[in-house]
Scaffold this active site. Structure first.
Site, PDB file in Angstrom:
ATOM      1  CE1 TYR A 152      27.940  40.826   5.971  1.00 45.26           C
ATOM      2  CE2 TYR A 152      26.093  39.389   5.440  1.00 45.26           C
ATOM      3  CZ  TYR A 152      27.455  39.583   5.595  1.00 45.26           C
ATOM      4  OH  TYR A 152      28.324  38.543   5.345  1.00 45.26           O
TER       5      TYR A 152
HETATM    6  P1  NAD Z   1      34.524  37.391  11.725  1.00 44.32           P
HETATM    7  O1  NAD Z   1      33.915  38.628  12.281  1.00 44.32           O
HETATM    8  O2  NAD Z   1      34.821  36.298  12.669  1.00 44.32           O
HETATM    9  O3  NAD Z   1      35.859  37.766  10.920  1.00 44.32           O
HETATM   10  C1  NAD Z   1      35.991  38.964  10.196  1.00 44.32           C
HETATM   11  C2  NAD Z   1      37.289  39.645  10.632  1.00 44.32           C
HETATM   12  O4  NAD Z   1      37.479  40.801   9.807  1.00 44.32           O
HETATM   13  C3  NAD Z   1      37.267  40.127  12.091  1.00 44.32           C
HETATM   14  O5  NAD Z   1      38.346  39.555  12.807  1.00 44.32           O
HETATM   15  C4  NAD Z   1      37.400  41.619  11.980  1.00 44.32           C
HETATM   16  O6  NAD Z   1      38.183  42.215  13.016  1.00 44.32           O
HETATM   17  C5  NAD Z   1      38.071  41.800  10.619  1.00 44.32           C
HETATM   18  N1  NAD Z   1      37.810  43.113  10.033  1.00 44.32           N
HETATM   19  C6  NAD Z   1      36.615  43.695   9.828  1.00 44.32           C
HETATM   20  N2  NAD Z   1      36.793  44.916   9.276  1.00 44.32           N
HETATM   21  C7  NAD Z   1      38.126  45.088   9.118  1.00 44.32           C
HETATM   22  C8  NAD Z   1      38.926  46.126   8.611  1.00 44.32           C
HETATM   23  N3  NAD Z   1      38.377  47.280   8.161  1.00 44.32           N
HETATM   24  N4  NAD Z   1      40.266  45.975   8.589  1.00 44.32           N
HETATM   25  C9  NAD Z   1      40.826  44.839   9.058  1.00 44.32           C
HETATM   26  N5  NAD Z   1      40.115  43.808   9.571  1.00 44.32           N
HETATM   27  C10 NAD Z   1      38.782  43.939   9.597  1.00 44.32           C
HETATM   28  O7  NAD Z   1      33.555  36.899  10.540  1.00 44.32           O
HETATM   29  P2  NAD Z   1      33.472  35.479   9.799  1.00 44.32           P
HETATM   30  O8  NAD Z   1      32.217  34.838  10.196  1.00 44.32           O
HETATM   31  O9  NAD Z   1      34.777  34.758   9.937  1.00 44.32           O
HETATM   32  O10 NAD Z   1      33.301  35.986   8.290  1.00 44.32           O
HETATM   33  C11 NAD Z   1      34.421  36.138   7.437  1.00 44.32           C
HETATM   34  C12 NAD Z   1      33.954  36.645   6.086  1.00 44.32           C
HETATM   35  O11 NAD Z   1      33.054  35.728   5.486  1.00 44.32           O
HETATM   36  C13 NAD Z   1      33.221  37.977   6.113  1.00 44.32           C
HETATM   37  O12 NAD Z   1      33.585  38.697   4.958  1.00 44.32           O
HETATM   38  C14 NAD Z   1      31.768  37.606   6.040  1.00 44.32           C
HETATM   39  O13 NAD Z   1      30.987  38.636   5.452  1.00 44.32           O
HETATM   40  C15 NAD Z   1      31.837  36.382   5.152  1.00 44.32           C
HETATM   41  N6  NAD Z   1      30.756  35.431   5.358  1.00 44.32           N
HETATM   42  C16 NAD Z   1      30.643  34.765   6.538  1.00 44.32           C
HETATM   43  C17 NAD Z   1      29.643  33.806   6.711  1.00 44.32           C
HETATM   44  C18 NAD Z   1      29.471  33.048   7.973  1.00 44.32           C
HETATM   45  O14 NAD Z   1      28.521  32.252   8.052  1.00 44.32           O
HETATM   46  N7  NAD Z   1      30.324  33.211   8.989  1.00 44.32           N
HETATM   47  C19 NAD Z   1      28.761  33.537   5.642  1.00 44.32           C
HETATM   48  C20 NAD Z   1      28.871  34.292   4.473  1.00 44.32           C
HETATM   49  C21 NAD Z   1      29.905  35.202   4.334  1.00 44.32           C
HETATM   50  C1  UGA Z   2      25.115  34.045   8.596  1.00 43.29           C
HETATM   51  C2  UGA Z   2      26.319  34.890   9.009  1.00 43.29           C
HETATM   52  O1  UGA Z   2      26.114  35.422  10.319  1.00 43.29           O
HETATM   53  C3  UGA Z   2      26.567  36.031   8.055  1.00 43.29           C
HETATM   54  O2  UGA Z   2      27.836  36.586   8.351  1.00 43.29           O
HETATM   55  C4  UGA Z   2      26.572  35.476   6.651  1.00 43.29           C
HETATM   56  O3  UGA Z   2      26.826  36.456   5.716  1.00 43.29           O
HETATM   57  C5  UGA Z   2      25.300  34.744   6.337  1.00 43.29           C
HETATM   58  O4  UGA Z   2      25.192  33.656   7.254  1.00 43.29           O
HETATM   59  C6  UGA Z   2      25.328  34.140   4.945  1.00 43.29           C
HETATM   60  O5  UGA Z   2      25.070  32.973   4.764  1.00 43.29           O
HETATM   61  O6  UGA Z   2      25.598  34.888   4.013  1.00 43.29           O
HETATM   62  P1  UGA Z   2      22.595  34.042   9.251  1.00 43.29           P
HETATM   63  O7  UGA Z   2      22.114  33.100   8.210  1.00 43.29           O
HETATM   64  O8  UGA Z   2      21.678  35.096   9.740  1.00 43.29           O
HETATM   65  O9  UGA Z   2      23.905  34.807   8.803  1.00 43.29           O
HETATM   66  O10 UGA Z   2      23.131  33.086  10.394  1.00 43.29           O
HETATM   67  P2  UGA Z   2      22.933  33.096  11.957  1.00 43.29           P
HETATM   68  O11 UGA Z   2      23.416  34.367  12.538  1.00 43.29           O
HETATM   69  O12 UGA Z   2      23.514  31.852  12.480  1.00 43.29           O
HETATM   70  O13 UGA Z   2      21.314  33.038  12.098  1.00 43.29           O
HETATM   71  C7  UGA Z   2      20.555  31.965  11.551  1.00 43.29           C
HETATM   72  C8  UGA Z   2      19.102  32.130  11.955  1.00 43.29           C
HETATM   73  O14 UGA Z   2      19.010  31.986  13.373  1.00 43.29           O
HETATM   74  C9  UGA Z   2      18.530  33.510  11.636  1.00 43.29           C
HETATM   75  O15 UGA Z   2      17.218  33.390  11.188  1.00 43.29           O
HETATM   76  C10 UGA Z   2      18.566  34.252  12.959  1.00 43.29           C
HETATM   77  O16 UGA Z   2      17.565  35.213  13.120  1.00 43.29           O
HETATM   78  C11 UGA Z   2      18.380  33.109  13.934  1.00 43.29           C
HETATM   79  N1  UGA Z   2      18.985  33.440  15.252  1.00 43.29           N
HETATM   80  C12 UGA Z   2      20.262  33.867  15.336  1.00 43.29           C
HETATM   81  C13 UGA Z   2      18.211  33.292  16.378  1.00 43.29           C
HETATM   82  O17 UGA Z   2      17.025  32.921  16.325  1.00 43.29           O
HETATM   83  N2  UGA Z   2      18.760  33.605  17.591  1.00 43.29           N
HETATM   84  C14 UGA Z   2      20.058  34.043  17.705  1.00 43.29           C
HETATM   85  O18 UGA Z   2      20.499  34.315  18.853  1.00 43.29           O
HETATM   86  C15 UGA Z   2      20.830  34.163  16.560  1.00 43.29           C
END
Ligand code: NAD
Ligand code: UGA
Length: 329
Positions: A152
């Site tokens: 990823y």
């Molecule tokens: P999310 O899964 O809730 O939202 C992503 C959306 O993108 C989904 O609704 C999905 O259906 C849509 N999508 C995926 N592929 C697609 C495609 N080919 N065409 C159209 N739609 C598509 O995820 P999120 O947590 O809201 O994350 C949003 C963005 O932020 C992502 O790019 C993710 O990599 C990035 N990001 C998220 C986090 C986090 O902590 N949530 C941290 C770092 C980066």
């Molecule tokens: C999160 C988001 O899920 C990603 O989309 C994003 O890109 C990433 O942050 C980012 O900062 O770039 P992550 O940090 O793995 O990824 O966040 P969580 O999914 O909330 O997990 C946090 C920690 O909790 C990880 O170490 C994971 O292994 C742990 N975890 C998660 C558990 O122990 N149990 C669970 O059920 C889920």
């Protein structure tokens, strides 16, 4: 921003995209929201979009950005907020990587091409702290070597580099800001993420899997702070930049579980499992660049953010399973 009023948000049916669209509408923008998930068939998408559908300034288009002709949707758009992606770190190994490549890399490249054709002035890309990989004890700076530990993270770094390559080629009209979000949380957080799962376990009494020892640390970012930075990136006067968006505080998962236990009044039922491939030990954001270029200052401390997510989840669960929630209190 003077003159800007029409945004296209990809991934609008997702966690962060739906919050972004809501805030843009609140600030008077027209928003075209694109997502591959349909609210008609996907309950999470329906819930995320519930507050947006029916707003006269919002248009939802169900489409896959990796194979659609996006140029039609980009006519008249001043800013593209590109959030559509497959976001899970731990799911990105094995055969699923093909989908990560298609959505995260190819989808981004096709969108960049379309922005060039229609001459969209600005694209803001949702990059990720996962591009850093394992880090030392210092907060990560944008100039640090990016060395992702998961497929990823590799896909997000590839997409980020594509954004910079397109924005720095001769004659480029679309400027780009790639925001490296650090683990975002808050109401509507994705159900696969840790805080969401820990809170659901605390409410339902079901066990949450704890990967590793709970000592892993994350720079947890409250969603409204991520949104403030994202909207600020719409008009920052730069051509091609990568900027961290975090809280500036790193907290262990064990500390989060303690805080949730305090909110719920009981310890969270958890089962230890092996650490997952791709997970890093710690993330921490250096925010100097975000402060300098976006005027960014995180506003919501972890305790307050957790309380808001807890209250949201409680009111939501109360609507769907009132008895179970009462029992969990
Ligand atoms: P999310 O899964 O809730 O939202 C992503 C959306 O993108 C989904 O609704 C999905 O259906 C849509 N999508 C995926 N592929 C697609 C495609 N080919 N065409 C159209 N739609 C598509 O995820 P999120 O947590 O809201 O994350 C949003 C963005 O932020 C992502 O790019 C993710 O990599 C990035 N990001 C998220 C986090 C986090 O902590 N949530 C941290 C770092 C980066
Ligand atoms: C999160 C988001 O899920 C990603 O989309 C994003 O890109 C990433 O942050 C980012 O900062 O770039 P992550 O940090 O793995 O990824 O966040 P969580 O999914 O909330 O997990 C946090 C920690 O909790 C990880 O170490 C994971 O292994 C742990 N975890 C998660 C558990 O122990 N149990 C669970 O059920 C889920």
């Amino acid at each position: 921003m003077v003159g800007v009023e029409h945004a296209l948000v990809t991934g609008v049916a997702g966690f962060i995209g739906s919050h972004l669209a809501t805030e843009l509408l609140k600030r008077g923008w027209l928003v075209t929201g694109v997502d591959g998930r349909s609210p008609a068939s996907d309950p999470v998408a329906a819930e995320n979009l519930a507050g947006l559908m029916g707003d006269g300034s919002f248009q939802f288009v169900e489409t896959n950005i990796a194979d659609a002709d996006m140029t039609i949707l980009l006519e008249g758009v001043q800013v593209v907020f590109h959030l559509a992606a497959l976001p899970g770190v731990r799911r990105s190994w094995g055969d699923r990587f093909a989908d990560y490549l298609t959505c995260n890399v190819l989808g981004t490249q096709r969108l960049l091409e379309a922005c060039g054709v229609v001459e969209v002035p600005r694209l803001v890309f949702a990059s990720s702290s996962s591009v850093y990989g394992q880090t030392d004890s210092q907060p990560s700076r944008e100039s640090d070597l990016a060395s992702p530990s998961s497929p990823y993270g590799v896909s997000k770094l590839a997409a980020e580099r594509l954004c910079i390559a397109y924005a720095t080629r001769p004659g480029a009209v679309t400027s780009v800001i790639a925001l490296r979000y650090f683990t975002v949380y808050g109401p509507r957080q994705r159900p696969d993420m840790a805080i969401s799962r820990v809170m659901r376990a605390a409410m339902s009494g079901h066990t949450v899997s704890l990967y590793g020892r709970g000592t892993q640390r994350r720079d947890f970012t409250y969603v409204s702070d991520a949104i403030s930075a994202t909207i600020a990136a719409a008009n920052a006067g730069v051509q091609a930049e990568v900027i961290n968006v975090g809280s500036g505080q790193s907290t262990s998962l064990a500390e989060v579980m303690d805080a949730v236990a305090e909110l719920s009044g009981a310890s969270v039922p958890a089962l230890r499992r092996v650490a997952q491939p791709g997970d890093v030990d710690a993330t921490a954001a250096d925010l100097s660049k975000a402060h300098a270029l976006l005027g960014y200052e995180p506003q919501v401390a972890l305790g307050e953010g957790l309380r808001r997510q807890w209250n949201w989840l409680a009111s939501r669960e109360h609507k769907t399973h009132p008895v179970a929630v009462e029992a969990a209190r």
